[in-house]
Design a protein around this motif. Structure first.
Motif, PDB file in Angstrom:
ATOM      1  N   GLU A 149       0.873  -1.170   0.000  1.00  0.00           N
ATOM      2  CA  GLU A 149       0.000   0.000   0.000  1.00  0.00           C
ATOM      3  C   GLU A 149       0.909   1.218   0.000  1.00  0.00           C
ATOM      4  O   GLU A 149       1.781   1.341   0.866  1.00  0.00           O
ATOM      5  CB  GLU A 149      -0.898   0.004   1.226  1.00  0.00           C
ATOM      6  N   ILE A 150       0.710   2.080  -0.970  1.00  0.00           N
ATOM      7  CA  ILE A 150       1.568   3.248  -1.136  1.00  0.00           C
ATOM      8  C   ILE A 150       0.706   4.500  -1.065  1.00  0.00           C
ATOM      9  O   ILE A 150      -0.326   4.592  -1.731  1.00  0.00           O
ATOM     10  CB  ILE A 150       2.296   3.210  -2.498  1.00  0.00           C
ATOM     11  N   GLY A 171      -2.096  19.282   0.485  1.00  0.00           N
ATOM     12  CA  GLY A 171      -1.527  18.376  -0.492  1.00  0.00           C
ATOM     13  C   GLY A 171      -2.601  17.499  -1.098  1.00  0.00           C
ATOM     14  O   GLY A 171      -3.670  17.300  -0.505  1.00  0.00           O
ATOM     15  N   TYR A 172      -2.335  16.960  -2.284  1.00  0.00           N
ATOM     16  CA  TYR A 172      -3.260  16.073  -2.989  1.00  0.00           C
ATOM     17  C   TYR A 172      -2.834  14.635  -2.692  1.00  0.00           C
ATOM     18  O   TYR A 172      -1.783  14.193  -3.123  1.00  0.00           O
ATOM     19  CB  TYR A 172      -3.234  16.363  -4.489  1.00  0.00           C
ATOM     20  N   TYR A 173      -3.662  13.917  -1.930  1.00  0.00           N
ATOM     21  CA  TYR A 173      -3.335  12.572  -1.469  1.00  0.00           C
ATOM     22  C   TYR A 173      -3.775  11.515  -2.481  1.00  0.00           C
ATOM     23  O   TYR A 173      -4.887  11.581  -3.010  1.00  0.00           O
ATOM     24  CB  TYR A 173      -4.045  12.280  -0.147  1.00  0.00           C
ATOM     25  N   VAL A 174      -2.910  10.516  -2.703  1.00  0.00           N
ATOM     26  CA  VAL A 174      -3.220   9.382  -3.570  1.00  0.00           C
ATOM     27  C   VAL A 174      -2.765   8.112  -2.856  1.00  0.00           C
ATOM     28  O   VAL A 174      -1.641   8.049  -2.351  1.00  0.00           O
ATOM     29  CB  VAL A 174      -2.502   9.490  -4.932  1.00  0.00           C
ATOM     30  N   VAL A 175      -3.642   7.105  -2.813  1.00  0.00           N
ATOM     31  CA  VAL A 175      -3.319   5.811  -2.207  1.00  0.00           C
ATOM     32  C   VAL A 175      -3.433   4.741  -3.291  1.00  0.00           C
ATOM     33  O   VAL A 175      -4.455   4.642  -3.972  1.00  0.00           O
ATOM     34  CB  VAL A 175      -4.269   5.468  -1.038  1.00  0.00           C
ATOM     35  N   ILE A 176      -2.367   3.956  -3.447  1.00  0.00           N
ATOM     36  CA  ILE A 176      -2.339   2.879  -4.432  1.00  0.00           C
ATOM     37  C   ILE A 176      -2.106   1.564  -3.711  1.00  0.00           C
ATOM     38  O   ILE A 176      -1.189   1.446  -2.899  1.00  0.00           O
ATOM     39  CB  ILE A 176      -1.213   3.094  -5.462  1.00  0.00           C
ATOM     40  N   GLN A 229       6.093  10.431   0.314  1.00  0.00           N
ATOM     41  CA  GLN A 229       5.527   9.136  -0.051  1.00  0.00           C
ATOM     42  C   GLN A 229       5.860   8.137   1.045  1.00  0.00           C
ATOM     43  O   GLN A 229       6.866   8.262   1.732  1.00  0.00           O
ATOM     44  CB  GLN A 229       6.026   8.676  -1.414  1.00  0.00           C
ATOM     45  N   LEU A 230       4.980   7.161   1.198  1.00  0.00           N
ATOM     46  CA  LEU A 230       5.158   6.114   2.200  1.00  0.00           C
ATOM     47  C   LEU A 230       4.720   4.798   1.596  1.00  0.00           C
ATOM     48  O   LEU A 230       3.637   4.708   1.007  1.00  0.00           O
ATOM     49  CB  LEU A 230       4.337   6.415   3.452  1.00  0.00           C
ATOM     50  N   THR A 231       5.552   3.773   1.724  1.00  0.00           N
ATOM     51  CA  THR A 231       5.252   2.451   1.197  1.00  0.00           C
ATOM     52  C   THR A 231       5.171   1.465   2.353  1.00  0.00           C
ATOM     53  O   THR A 231       6.090   1.379   3.161  1.00  0.00           O
ATOM     54  CB  THR A 231       6.353   1.996   0.214  1.00  0.00           C
TER      55      THR A 231
END
Length: 93
Positions: free
Chosen positions: A5-6, A58-63, A88-90
């Motif tokens: 999860e990033i 900030g514009y957050y995106v979760v992948i 970023q965080l992985t």
């Protein structure tokens, strides 16, 4: 292949078209070598807990992805080089 999860934060002053290009570029890195993108969740513009590089939003995106550790390493490298990405965080699931 591992599940990850990033979450990454794009600068708020980046235009929508450029932001979409950044997101697609980072997704493409994770999808190489038979990696898959399980889901992409764009949270949108949110307040940051503290200022990062003089930005309070900030514009957050979760992948969520299933990919190789080599792809994660390349993702980390590219996201650190890219000026549009604040943080970023992985996490490995």
């Amino acid at each position: 292949m591992n599940k990850y999860e990033i979450m990454f934060i794009v600068k708020p002053d980046v235009e929508e078209e450029a932001r979409n290009t950044v997101i697609e570029t980072l997704k493409a890195i994770l999808a190489t070598d038979n990696g898959t993108i399980d889901s992409v969740n764009e949270w949108g513009l949110r307040d940051l807990a503290y200022e990062v590089k003089k930005f309070s939003k900030g514009y957050y995106v979760v992948i969520e992805t299933t990919t190789t550790p080599a792809n994660i390493k390349e993702f980390d490298r590219i996201s650190k080089i890219n000026d549009s990405v604040l943080r970023q965080l992985t996490l490995r699931k």
